[in-house]
Design a protein around this motif. Structure first.
Motif, PDB file in Angstrom:
ATOM      1  N   VAL A 285       1.138  -1.212   0.018  1.00  0.00           N
ATOM      2  CA  VAL A 285      -0.098  -0.046   0.103  1.00  0.00           C
ATOM      3  C   VAL A 285       1.032   1.181   0.053  1.00  0.00           C
ATOM      4  CG1 VAL A 285      -1.715   1.472   1.354  1.00  0.00           C
ATOM      5  CG2 VAL A 285      -2.097  -1.166   1.015  1.00  0.00           C
ATOM      6  N   VAL A 291      -0.801  -0.120  -6.666  1.00  0.00           N
ATOM      7  CA  VAL A 291      -1.996  -0.362  -6.032  1.00  0.00           C
ATOM      8  C   VAL A 291      -2.771  -1.392  -5.685  1.00  0.00           C
ATOM      9  CG1 VAL A 291      -4.558   0.453  -6.688  1.00  0.00           C
ATOM     10  CG2 VAL A 291      -2.680   1.993  -7.380  1.00  0.00           C
ATOM     11  N   LEU A 293      -5.523  -4.050  -4.633  1.00  0.00           N
ATOM     12  CA  LEU A 293      -6.805  -4.251  -4.790  1.00  0.00           C
ATOM     13  C   LEU A 293      -7.141  -5.654  -4.330  1.00  0.00           C
ATOM     14  CD1 LEU A 293      -7.631  -2.904  -8.500  1.00  0.00           C
ATOM     15  CD2 LEU A 293      -8.438  -1.953  -6.291  1.00  0.00           C
ATOM     16  N   VAL A 307      -7.366  -2.652 -15.662  1.00  0.00           N
ATOM     17  CA  VAL A 307      -6.075  -1.597 -15.155  1.00  0.00           C
ATOM     18  C   VAL A 307      -5.368  -1.144 -16.565  1.00  0.00           C
ATOM     19  CG1 VAL A 307      -5.608  -3.327 -13.361  1.00  0.00           C
ATOM     20  CG2 VAL A 307      -4.370  -3.561 -15.417  1.00  0.00           C
ATOM     21  N   PRO A 312       0.127   2.406 -12.551  1.00  0.00           N
ATOM     22  CA  PRO A 312       0.668   1.646 -11.575  1.00  0.00           C
ATOM     23  C   PRO A 312       0.518   0.029 -11.980  1.00  0.00           C
ATOM     24  CG  PRO A 312      -0.874   3.247 -10.810  1.00  0.00           C
ATOM     25  CD  PRO A 312      -1.016   3.349 -12.284  1.00  0.00           C
ATOM     26  N   PHE A 314      -1.185  -3.236 -10.269  1.00  0.00           N
ATOM     27  CA  PHE A 314      -2.203  -3.526  -9.228  1.00  0.00           C
ATOM     28  C   PHE A 314      -2.134  -4.917  -8.770  1.00  0.00           C
ATOM     29  CE2 PHE A 314      -3.533  -0.138 -11.929  1.00  0.00           C
ATOM     30  CZ  PHE A 314      -4.182   0.651 -11.363  1.00  0.00           C
TER      31      PHE A 314
END
Length: 356
Positions: A285, A291, A293, A307, A312, A314
């Motif tokens: 984080v 990112v 998820l 995405v 970024p 993910f």
């Protein structure tokens, strides 16, 4: 190009390909860093006018004179072209950032990810910097964060690579295959039926070694010996080099999937120290280019469809097998044309420019 400023001059070689097009999409947001931008491509593209924000750039021929007055050039070309022109640019004093496979494993050429090993840009005795492959770029930020906290000791990787990994030819072929199979709900129920239909309608010549529509292809690249593919060896060798772990045990299985753009990977990572899911999640984080998820109750997880177009990487599906306190399993998706290629080269060029 009309606009000139006090910054260095950037050249883009291969600016009309799949990655080059993304470079030109991203560049307007970073345009203030460059005094001038020039683009070169193959003979059939010379004279074409491209847009960079509100500016127009006319494609120049790829010739020795293109590198006159350039400070930095980024290259996205097949290895046979890159091998010649990257060296020529460097000989003329241009810092060359290359996206091909030619220089990635050369010991005197740095392999750079700005969020992971930015200082390596200054260590370029040949005037060349290599850009990692998009598959490694999908996972390297996550791995670097976890390695910094818990010391990576072993890695098992499965990749799910999009058609755009083969550029415009890959994307075009997948779209053509999808057009052929569309509407026939009996396809995929009999051995070889998709293959026979596609060969009948499109011919046997394909950038993929097997049908990609309604299928997955567990063979990316060419056979490199011992049953391993060239792509699997690249995942191993590039990951080791970027993380500076030359003896890290890595086993990769690379699979092409019927996705237009954005690669995904699963990781089974083993560490020297005990690792907790909550601690790993918090570290990710806090990572600037990642990112998270990851909510299995929603369920929330990354997919390439969601995405694509984002910078970024993910990550989700973060979990740990019972009785395995030093391992972690996770899933990552990232746009292979953006940070997987174009953005990373631009960020590397910016690091070089800051030191000129």
């Amino acid at each position: 190009m009309q606009h000139t400023g006090p910054g260095p001059t950037l050249g883009i070689v291969g600016g009309t390909g799949a990655v080059g097009a993304v470079v030109l999409q991203i560049l307007p947001l970073r345009r203030h860093l460059w005094g001038q931008v020039r683009v070169a491509a193959g003979d059939d593209e010379v004279g074409r006018v491209l847009r960079v924000g509100d500016e127009e750039v006319r494609v120049e021929p790829l010739a020795a004179g293109f590198f006159d007055d350039l400070d930095i050039a980024i290259f996205d070309n097949p290895p046979s072209i890159a091998a010649e022109w990257v060296e020529l640019a460097a000989e003329r004093g241009v810092v060359a950032i290359d996206n091909s496979t030619v220089f990635r494993t050369e010991p005197d050429v740095p392999l750079v990810v700005p969020e992971v090993n930015p200082r390596r840009v200054a260590d370029r005795p040949r005037g060349v910097i290599a850009n990692p492959g998009a598959t490694v770029m999908t996972m390297i930020d996550v791995l670097a964060v976890l390695h910094a906290g818990w010391e990576l000791t072993e890695l098992v990787v499965t990749t799910f690579q999009a058609a755009s990994g083969l550029g415009r030819a890959g994307m075009t072929r997948l779209h053509d295959e999808l057009d052929v199979v569309h509407g026939d709900r009996t396809l995929g129920t009999r051995p070889g039926d998709v293959r026979r239909l596609l060969e009948h309608e499109l011919g046997a010549d394909s950038p993929f070694p097997a049908p990609l529509a309604l299928n997955v292809v567990p063979f990316v690249g060419h056979h490199a010996g011992g049953g391993w593919t060239s792509e699997e060896n690249k995942v191993r060798d590039e990951t080791r080099k970027i993380l500076d772990l030359p003896d890290l045990p890595i086993s990769a299985t690379c699979v092409r999937v019927p996705v237009i753009s954005s690669h995904s990977v699963t990781l089974h990572a083993t560490f020297a120290r005990r690792i907790k899911v909550a601690e790993a999640r918090q570290a990710l984080v806090e990572a600037p280019a990642v990112v998270v998820l990851d909510d299995p109750d929603e369920p929330e997880f990354p997919t390439p469809n969601d995405v694509v177009g984002a910078d970024p990487r993910f990550v989700g599906r973060i979990r740990q097998a019972p009785g395995s306190p030093t391992t972690l399993d996770l899933f990552i998706s990232g746009d292979n044309l953006r940070k997987g290629a174009a953005l990373n080269m631009l960020q590397t060029a910016e690091l070089v420019a800051a030191g000129l």
